[in-house]
Design an enzyme around this catalytic site. Structure first.
Site, PDB file in Angstrom:
ATOM      1  N   GLU A   1     -12.497   4.221   8.257  1.00 43.57           N
ATOM      2  CA  GLU A   1     -12.801   2.991   7.545  1.00 43.57           C
ATOM      3  C   GLU A   1     -12.156   1.790   8.235  1.00 43.57           C
ATOM      4  O   GLU A   1     -11.007   1.869   8.684  1.00 43.57           O
ATOM      5  CB  GLU A   1     -12.318   3.098   6.097  1.00 43.57           C
TER       6      GLU A   1
ATOM      7  N   ARG B   1     -12.562  14.343   4.987  1.00 43.43           N
ATOM      8  CA  ARG B   1     -13.442  15.111   4.104  1.00 43.43           C
ATOM      9  C   ARG B   1     -14.824  14.494   4.142  1.00 43.43           C
ATOM     10  O   ARG B   1     -15.025  13.440   4.753  1.00 43.43           O
ATOM     11  CB  ARG B   1     -12.909  15.079   2.668  1.00 43.43           C
TER      12      ARG B   1
ATOM     13  N   GLY C   1      -8.902   4.195  -2.496  1.00 45.90           N
ATOM     14  CA  GLY C   1      -8.818   2.907  -3.168  1.00 45.90           C
ATOM     15  C   GLY C   1      -7.657   2.790  -4.130  1.00 45.90           C
ATOM     16  O   GLY C   1      -7.474   1.743  -4.762  1.00 45.90           O
TER      17      GLY C   1
ATOM     18  N   HIS D   1     -16.040  -4.103   4.128  1.00 43.97           N
ATOM     19  CA  HIS D   1     -15.590  -2.723   4.339  1.00 43.97           C
ATOM     20  C   HIS D   1     -16.698  -1.984   5.078  1.00 43.97           C
ATOM     21  O   HIS D   1     -17.753  -1.698   4.518  1.00 43.97           O
ATOM     22  CB  HIS D   1     -15.310  -2.080   2.976  1.00 43.97           C
TER      23      HIS D   1
ATOM     24  N   TYR E   1      -3.506  -9.262   3.724  1.00 40.30           N
ATOM     25  CA  TYR E   1      -4.753  -9.171   2.965  1.00 40.30           C
ATOM     26  C   TYR E   1      -5.750 -10.134   3.590  1.00 40.30           C
ATOM     27  O   TYR E   1      -5.469 -11.324   3.754  1.00 40.30           O
ATOM     28  CB  TYR E   1      -4.523  -9.524   1.500  1.00 40.30           C
TER      29      TYR E   1
ATOM     30  N   LYS F   1       0.833  -1.203   0.000  1.00 39.10           N
ATOM     31  CA  LYS F   1       0.000   0.000   0.000  1.00 39.10           C
ATOM     32  C   LYS F   1       0.866   1.250   0.000  1.00 39.10           C
ATOM     33  O   LYS F   1       1.846   1.342   0.747  1.00 39.10           O
ATOM     34  CB  LYS F   1      -0.930   0.014   1.214  1.00 39.10           C
TER      35      LYS F   1
ATOM     36  N   GLU G   1       0.516  -4.814   4.512  1.00 35.57           N
ATOM     37  CA  GLU G   1      -0.532  -5.289   5.409  1.00 35.57           C
ATOM     38  C   GLU G   1      -0.989  -6.664   4.959  1.00 35.57           C
ATOM     39  O   GLU G   1      -0.988  -6.965   3.758  1.00 35.57           O
ATOM     40  CB  GLU G   1      -1.753  -4.353   5.386  1.00 35.57           C
TER      41      GLU G   1
ATOM     42  N   VAL H   1     -18.379  10.607  -0.675  1.00 33.15           N
ATOM     43  CA  VAL H   1     -19.381  10.494  -1.737  1.00 33.15           C
ATOM     44  C   VAL H   1     -20.690   9.926  -1.175  1.00 33.15           C
ATOM     45  O   VAL H   1     -21.789  10.392  -1.491  1.00 33.15           O
ATOM     46  CB  VAL H   1     -18.867   9.586  -2.878  1.00 33.15           C
TER      47      VAL H   1
END
Length: 453
Positions: free
Chosen positions: A274, A291, A164, A207, A201, A157, A199, A294
């Site tokens: 998240e 922020r 994403g 999620h 997986y 990552k 990390e 969406v």
């Protein structure tokens, strides 16, 4: 009357403008040359061109946006999502000009924008994180050493990634050897920062995210959970609130953890934390988005809170007007993102002019869009046309309402993803909650392609 400049475009700009009008604030829209005459410019009290179509010369041009704000005597700037919404330099530029930025401090943005540093901070304060490297991994040798300790599969990552992007999954050492240098180069090109971390997986994970809201006086609350498991290439497609089919004790722990992280940070304004929820019911911090998201409308629908209004009030140094005990969910909400793309042709982008648009309606149906019939979807920006949000007394009712809304939706002139979302809503795995973050790519796309051939 105070003035808010909206440093964005499309549906989020329209969303912010509408709240400004509702609470008596003057709005200023900015636009690139290719967005002249677009919906957000028509709705705002004032509008100004800030540059050519290229994002770096318009919506990512800090100097141009600040100049526009000063020219129109803007008291506040709302960054929306994407573009400069998590750019600490933009926040600092606002501070230097005495313009209130509708969002968190630059320090919070810097800290949480560095995904590895955020992970370290969360772990240091006793909150759960996905097993992985202790800090960033500087060499291939170090990456292999981490893999020996954690095992496979692993995610590489980007430390400065987000939304994403900047993620590679490796299933064995050979894939790690091949992908690590590529991931470092991609991180440098995409984010200007080649640092990466590793990390574990978690296969078949879900999620789950928590909407948080805090003021400058130490008051912090959560507004429940959202299920954002349905993704393609780490981009969300359908979101729900609240998360369902999860042990209530686990939900409570996730929510308490989110508020605890906010308090440890001294964070203020709206944000989203998240988490990954593994098959065995354990949850792990993934990242924080500093922020508005969406998918914020699904939270607004079930809690009756205008999150944009709340953001503005916090930016004006008001205390939170709602307390945790007042936050009681009602029903279930589902959001479908409708993009200008063709799922049957590997999601090929479909820019062009919308020659016909018939929107769904009725009780419990909300449509957030930045376009109408006759508008052009340009090829230079995000392809999202609208979000259709539907409410029901429970999840099954919300699913049915969303399916009906997508049946009513008619868009001509460009291809859209509506049929893809409609097929998901009818899928038995989705209805029964048998999904994970790779379900669309590993299971559903094949089903969909067979159905359209």
């Amino acid at each position: 009357m105070k003035t808010v400049l909206i440093a964005n475009r499309g549906e989020i700009a329209v969303r912010v403008i509408r709240t400004c009008k509702k609470i008596g604030l003057r709005s200023v829209a900015v636009y690139s040359e290719s967005d002249e005459g677009s919906m957000h410019t028509r709705l705002a009290d004032e509008s100004v061109c800030i540059g050519p179509r290229a994002p770096e010369k318009s919506y990512l041009n800090i100097d141009g946006i600040i100049a526009a704000a000063k020219a129109f005597n803007a008291d506040l700037i709302h960054p929306g999502f994407g573009f400069l919404s998590e750019n600490a330099a933009f926040r600092q530029a606002c501070d230097e000009e005495g313009i209130r930025f509708i969002g968190p401090s630059a320090e919070s943005m810097i800290l949480m924008g560095d995904k590895q540093r955020a992970r370290e901070l969360v772990a240091e304060n006793g909150f759960p994180v996905v097993p992985g490297s202790d800090g960033c991994v500087d060499s291939l040798e170090d990456a292999v050493a981490v893999s020996k300790r954690t095992g496979y599969p692993l995610m590489i990552k980007a430390a400065s990634g987000g939304g994403g992007r900047g993620i590679r999954i490796v299933k064995n050492e050979q894939e790690l050897l091949n992908s690590f240098p590529i991931a470092c180069r991609e991180a440098e090109v995409s984010f200007g920062d080649r640092r990466v971390y590793l990390e574990s997986y978690l296969p078949n994970a879900r999620h789950i995210e928590v909407q948080v809201l805090a003021d400058e006086y130490g008051n912090a609350i959560h507004l429940g959970t959202r299920e954002c498991t349905l993704q393609r290439k780490n981009q969300k497609i359908i979101e729900e609130a609240p998360a369902s089919n999860v042990d209530p004790a686990v939900i409570a722990a996730i929510q308490d953890t989110a508020v605890g992280i906010v308090r440890k940070l001294g964070y203020f304004n709206a944000g989203t934390i998240e988490f990954l929820l593994s098959e065995d019911g354990k949850f792990y911090f993934m990242e924080m988005n500093t922020r508005i998201q969406v998918e914020h409308p699904v939270t607004e629908c079930i809690y009756g809170v205008d999150l944009i209004k709340a953001q503005i009030h916090v930016a004006l140094s008001h205390k939170l007007s709602i307390k945790q005990k007042d936050i009681v969910p009602k029903g279930h909400a589902i959001e479908c993102r409708i993009n200008a793309e063709d799922p049957a042709r590997n999601f090929m982008p479909s820019p062009g002019i919308i020659t016909k648009m018939v929107l769904p309606g009725g009780n419990g149906v909300r449509v957030d869009t930045g376009f109408c019939e006759g508008d052009e979807i340009p090829p230079y920006y995000d392809s999202m046309i609208m979000k259709i949000i539907c409410m029901g007394d429970d999840r099954l009712e919300a699913i049915r309402a969303a399916g009906c809304a997508l049946e009513e939706l008619k868009i001509e002139g460009v291809s859209t993803s509506a049929a893809f979302s409609k097929a998901i809503l009818k899928d038995d795995d989705f209805i029964k909650g048998r999904i994970h973050t790779k379900w669309i790519e590993q299971v559903f796309i094949d089903r969909f392609m067979r159905s359209v051939q």
